[in-house]
Design a protein around this motif. Structure first.
Motif, mmCIF file in Angstrom:
data_model
loop_
_atom_site.group_PDB
_atom_site.id
_atom_site.type_symbol
_atom_site.label_atom_id
_atom_site.label_comp_id
_atom_site.label_asym_id
_atom_site.label_seq_id
_atom_site.Cartn_x
_atom_site.Cartn_y
_atom_site.Cartn_z
ATOM 1 N N UNK A 39 0.837 -1.203 0.000
ATOM 2 C CA UNK A 39 0.000 0.000 0.000
ATOM 3 C C UNK A 39 0.872 1.253 0.000
ATOM 4 N N UNK A 40 1.920 1.252 0.810
ATOM 5 C CA UNK A 40 2.840 2.394 0.874
ATOM 6 C C UNK A 40 3.524 2.593 -0.474
ATOM 7 N N UNK A 41 3.977 1.503 -1.080
ATOM 8 C CA UNK A 41 4.668 1.593 -2.376
ATOM 9 C C UNK A 41 3.736 2.081 -3.478
ATOM 10 N N UNK A 42 2.455 1.747 -3.386
ATOM 11 C CA UNK A 42 1.483 2.213 -4.371
ATOM 12 C C UNK A 42 1.285 3.717 -4.288
ATOM 13 N N UNK A 43 1.450 4.260 -3.079
ATOM 14 C CA UNK A 43 1.315 5.710 -2.872
ATOM 15 C C UNK A 43 2.564 6.468 -3.296
ATOM 16 N N UNK A 44 3.722 5.972 -2.870
ATOM 17 C CA UNK A 44 5.002 6.631 -3.167
ATOM 18 C C UNK A 44 6.099 5.572 -3.144
ATOM 19 N N UNK A 45 6.690 5.307 -4.301
ATOM 20 C CA UNK A 45 7.700 4.261 -4.415
ATOM 21 C C UNK A 45 8.985 4.706 -3.719
ATOM 22 N N UNK A 46 9.495 3.890 -2.794
ATOM 23 C CA UNK A 46 10.751 4.239 -2.105
ATOM 24 C C UNK A 46 11.963 3.960 -3.001
#
Length: 121
Positions: A39-46
């Motif tokens: 979910x975090x990666x879908x928002x902003x890829x690290x």
């Protein structure tokens, strides 16, 4: 400043990793399982993911396979950080798209060396 997502079900491991990586000038986001990490990666890829293997909900291996399918998901450097130390696990992780592998327990020198090897510092 580069962004690292630390994914581990242990709050202690996340805290130790956060301290080490912040000392290496990374911005840190944390997730306690692979589903939340996706979910975090879908928002902003690290730029990087420090990833545990054994977690509830979605394990690290499944997360890695799903991450690599996302738009931009091939870009983050993924460093597995786990107690799984047999060659079969390491080979499986590398075939799935991991860039490097760290054994627990780890320290600053190990993390710094692995992140240098993959070109993050």
């Amino acid at each position: 400043m580069k962004h690292c997502l630390v994914v581990d079900d242990s709050s202690v491991i996340r805290k130790v990793a956060r301290r080490i990586l912040e000392g290496l000038d990374f911005k840190i986001t944390e997730a306690e399982d692979g589903r939340k990490a996706l979910d975090i990666c879908s928002e902003a890829m690290p730029d990087a993911v420090l990833l545990d293997w054994n977690m509830p909900v979605m394990d690290g291996f499944e997360f890695l396979r799903e991450l690599r399918k996302l738009p931009g998901g091939k870009d983050p450097k993924v460093v597995f950080c786990t107690t799984e130390n047999d060659i079969a696990h390491i080979a499986k992780a590398m075939r799935a798209g991991a860039d490097e592998y760290i054994m627990k327990p780890f320290d600053k020198d190990i993390v710094e060396a692995k992140f240098q090897e993959v070109g993050l510092i």
